[in-house]
Design an enzyme around this catalytic site. Structure first.
Site, short mmCIF file in Angstrom:
data_model
loop_
_atom_site.label_atom_id
_atom_site.label_comp_id
_atom_site.label_asym_id
_atom_site.label_seq_id
_atom_site.Cartn_x
_atom_site.Cartn_y
_atom_site.Cartn_z
N LYS A 61 28.94 54.71 38.70
CA LYS A 61 29.36 55.15 40.03
C LYS A 61 30.88 55.01 40.08
O LYS A 61 31.41 53.92 40.28
CB LYS A 61 28.70 54.24 41.08
CG LYS A 61 28.53 54.82 42.47
CD LYS A 61 29.81 55.13 43.20
CE LYS A 61 30.51 53.97 43.85
NZ LYS A 61 31.76 54.35 44.55
N CYS B 103 45.24 44.82 38.59
CA CYS B 103 44.78 43.45 38.83
C CYS B 103 45.57 42.47 37.97
O CYS B 103 45.46 41.26 38.16
CB CYS B 103 43.30 43.33 38.55
SG CYS B 103 42.92 43.48 36.81
P1 NAD Z 1 36.91 48.17 46.20
O1 NAD Z 1 36.28 46.84 46.22
O2 NAD Z 1 37.29 48.78 47.50
O3 NAD Z 1 35.92 49.25 45.49
C1 NAD Z 1 35.43 49.06 44.20
C2 NAD Z 1 34.14 49.86 44.05
O4 NAD Z 1 33.16 49.32 44.92
C3 NAD Z 1 34.26 51.33 44.41
O5 NAD Z 1 33.46 52.10 43.54
C4 NAD Z 1 33.73 51.39 45.82
O6 NAD Z 1 33.17 52.64 46.16
C5 NAD Z 1 32.66 50.33 45.78
N1 NAD Z 1 32.45 49.70 47.09
C6 NAD Z 1 33.30 49.63 48.14
N2 NAD Z 1 32.74 48.97 49.17
C7 NAD Z 1 31.50 48.62 48.77
C8 NAD Z 1 30.43 47.92 49.38
N3 NAD Z 1 30.51 47.46 50.62
N4 NAD Z 1 29.33 47.72 48.65
C9 NAD Z 1 29.24 48.17 47.39
N5 NAD Z 1 30.20 48.85 46.75
C10 NAD Z 1 31.32 49.07 47.43
O7 NAD Z 1 38.14 48.08 45.19
P2 NAD Z 1 39.25 49.18 44.89
O8 NAD Z 1 40.17 49.27 46.05
O9 NAD Z 1 38.63 50.43 44.39
O10 NAD Z 1 40.01 48.53 43.64
C11 NAD Z 1 41.10 47.66 43.78
C12 NAD Z 1 40.68 46.22 43.61
O11 NAD Z 1 40.08 46.05 42.31
C13 NAD Z 1 41.85 45.26 43.63
O12 NAD Z 1 41.49 44.14 44.39
C14 NAD Z 1 42.04 44.88 42.16
O13 NAD Z 1 42.63 43.63 41.95
C15 NAD Z 1 40.63 44.91 41.68
N6 NAD Z 1 40.55 45.06 40.23
C16 NAD Z 1 40.12 43.99 39.51
C17 NAD Z 1 40.06 44.06 38.13
C18 NAD Z 1 39.61 42.88 37.32
O14 NAD Z 1 39.28 43.04 36.15
N7 NAD Z 1 39.55 41.69 37.89
C19 NAD Z 1 40.43 45.25 37.48
C20 NAD Z 1 40.84 46.33 38.24
C21 NAD Z 1 40.89 46.22 39.63
#
Ligand code: NAD
Length: 496
Positions: free
Chosen positions: A182, A291
């Site tokens: 997804k 991140c």
């Molecule tokens: P996000 O949490 O908004 O979304 C991530 C994914 O989850 C997307 O596919 C989104 O559609 C889905 N999602 C959103 N809300 C949801 C819900 N309520 N239930 C289930 N799924 C849901 O994150 P983002 O804005 O896409 O990405 C940025 C974040 O990711 C930052 O906080 C960054 O630090 C983190 N990140 C972490 C790593 C790591 O390895 N730790 C790597 C890359 C990014």
């Protein structure tokens, strides 16, 4: 310099890939906008519950045959995929830039790191091996085998739309599981392109599927679906924590990698010139939307002259970063991925000013090369006189904002890092082996850099994380992911 050709020509309506077929969704459509040009480049469906049930059903049906397929035959599909990814390397990179905004070099780097995971997963015949011991008692041998579990889903964030699904999906299918990817609804086109190559690589229908959708839909339907054995999630801590709990309640395996606030320690013995160069990529690469991005710089020592030289060099370098469209090869920093993301950063800058930090480089005065709408653009910002209690020092800004603080010694630096809720990454710049050893030994963060500003592990190491940056026990990439996607079975055999 000329702008590279855009591979996505017009607003394409994205489809789901279910059971080896491209299927139009009945769900409502959302716009995907190129953040640099403001142009509509795609429409993405928010798939329906029926479509979610369908994709899980076909993956479940494909599983028994796929698990019986020999590891070498499974891996042959990955070898073909690797070749196809190489052949389409440049196009895949440009699509990332078009939908995300990052510079073309950043996209090329991401493509390379993603492909490396396909290469590592192709080693599954060795990675998946069990072990045995004969004569555990007289005439009795014992051995361990690793078996696949069934259907997994992979929920990806927007900031690495190519690489992050590849931290997981190649290992899932190589170990004999079926996967449903997804992609982020904000950057879904790259994975659509990858999936076209998956189709060409010859995976049997139902083994590697892709479904588009909103976060809420995924949460309520995909994760809780009784036939999903486990979930990989990378994204914000708030959502990761929620999914982690849901998976626990529903008895599913989970890897959940969350948000970050990364500290960079600059020792007085650091090579200033090389450090500054490295910090520009750390703090402002990907427009701060990593991140692993540096966010807080802790300058160590009571040498005012060193501190002054550091701040001047940092601000000077940040102010010279060329901001523009990522498909212009001269661009050094692209836009934020969305207007919402930019507004969040603006909000943090305002809070920083209100709480008394000194804004010594104001990136809100946007200076973009080329004729592009300012909607998602910001230039690098720098705050000085930041303290650990300030909101800008504590929370993930996810934008091009650097916060500079002073600490007396390395111990104090480590204590400041430990006050923060996150534990994703931390780096030290020093020429002292002793300081480097102290730092890597004591600092509670999953990814440590020594004279490296983005401590991104290679595909054969786990992508680690601690505290509020990670939930679960096993991490993405390499051997740990193989463990995640397999169940250990122990056999005791008596010979008579
Ligand atoms: P996000 O949490 O908004 O979304 C991530 C994914 O989850 C997307 O596919 C989104 O559609 C889905 N999602 C959103 N809300 C949801 C819900 N309520 N239930 C289930 N799924 C849901 O994150 P983002 O804005 O896409 O990405 C940025 C974040 O990711 C930052 O906080 C960054 O630090 C983190 N990140 C972490 C790593 C790591 O390895 N730790 C790597 C890359 C990014």
């Amino acid at each position: 310099m000329a702008i590279l050709e855009e591979p996505v020509k017009g607003p394409v309506v994205l489809k789901n890939y279910i059971d080896g077929e491209w299927v139009e969704s009945k769900g409502e459509l959302q716009d995907v906008i190129n953040p640099a040009t403001g142009k509509l480049i795609a429409k993405i469906p928010y798939s329906t519950k029926k479509e979610v049930d369908e994709v899980v059903e076909v993956a479940k049906k494909a599983f028994p045959e796929w698990r019986k397929t020999t590891p070498l035959a499974r891996v042959r599909c990955l070898f073909r995929l690797k070749e196809l990814l190489e052949e389409n390397f440049e196009e895949l990179s440009r699509v990332q830039t078009q939908e995300h905004g990052k510079t073309i070099d950043e996209s090329r780097g991401e493509t390379r790191r993603g492909i490396e995971n396909v290469e590592v997963a192709a080693g599954i015949p060795s990675l998946m091996m069990g072990y045995n011991l004969e004569d555990i008692a007289t005439g009795i041998d014992e051995y361990l085998i690793r078996q696949p579990l069934g259907v997994f889903c992979c929920i990806a964030p927007f900031n690495f739309p190519f690489m992050i699904p590849l931290w997981f999906a190649p290992y899932a299918v190589a170990t004999g599981n079926c996967i449903i990817v997804k992609p982020s609804s904000r950057c879904p086109i790259t994975q659509a392109k990858v999936t076209e190559l998956i189709e060409e690589a010859g995976f049997p229908p139902g083994v590697w599927n892709m479904i588009h959708g909103s976060g809420a839909m995924i949460s309520s339907q995909l994760i809780t679906h009784p036939d999903i054995k486990g979930v990989t999630f990378v994204g914000s801590t708030t959502v990761g924590k929620k999914i982690y709990q849901e998976c626990g309640e529903n008895g599913k395996r989970i890897i959940a990698q969350g948000g970050a606030k990364n500290f960079v320690v600059i020792m007085p013995d650091a090579d200033l010139k090389k450090t500054i160069l490295s910090l520009m990529t750390s703090f402002y690469g990907n427009a701060g939307q990593r991140c692993l991005s540096g966010a807080n710089a802790l300058v160590v020592g009571e040498d005012d002259l060193f501190y002054k030289r550091f701040v001047e060099a940092f601000v000077d370098a940040a102010s010279r970063i060329k901001v523009g469209y990522g498909l212009d090869e001269a661009t050094q920093m692209g836009p934020l991925q969305s207007k919402r993301g930019k507004d969040k950063v603006l909000d943090y800058i305002e809070k920083g000013v209100q709480q008394g930090a000194k804004l010594i480089l104001d990136g809100r005065k946007v200076n973009v090369t080329g004729n592009y709408p300012e909607t998602c653009f910001l230039n690098p910002s720098v705050f000085e006189n930041v303290t650990p209690e300030m909101v800008i020092a504590k929370e993930e800004i996810f934008g091009p904002v650097g916060c500079i603080m002073r600490v007396k010694n390395l111990n104090e630096a480590i204590n400041v890092i430990h006050q923060n809720r996150y534990g994703n990454a931390a780096s030290i710049y020093t020429s002292s082996g002793k300081s480097a050893r102290e730092f890597q030994y004591h600092t509670l963060c999953g990814n440590i850099g020594v004279n490296v500003g983005i401590a991104a592990p290679m595909a054969f190491f786990p992508f680690s994380g601690m505290k509020d940056s990670f939930f679960g026990t096993l991490h993405g990439q390499g051997q740990e992911t193989v463990r995640f996607f397999t169940e250990s079975k122990v056999v005791i055999q008596r010979w008579w």
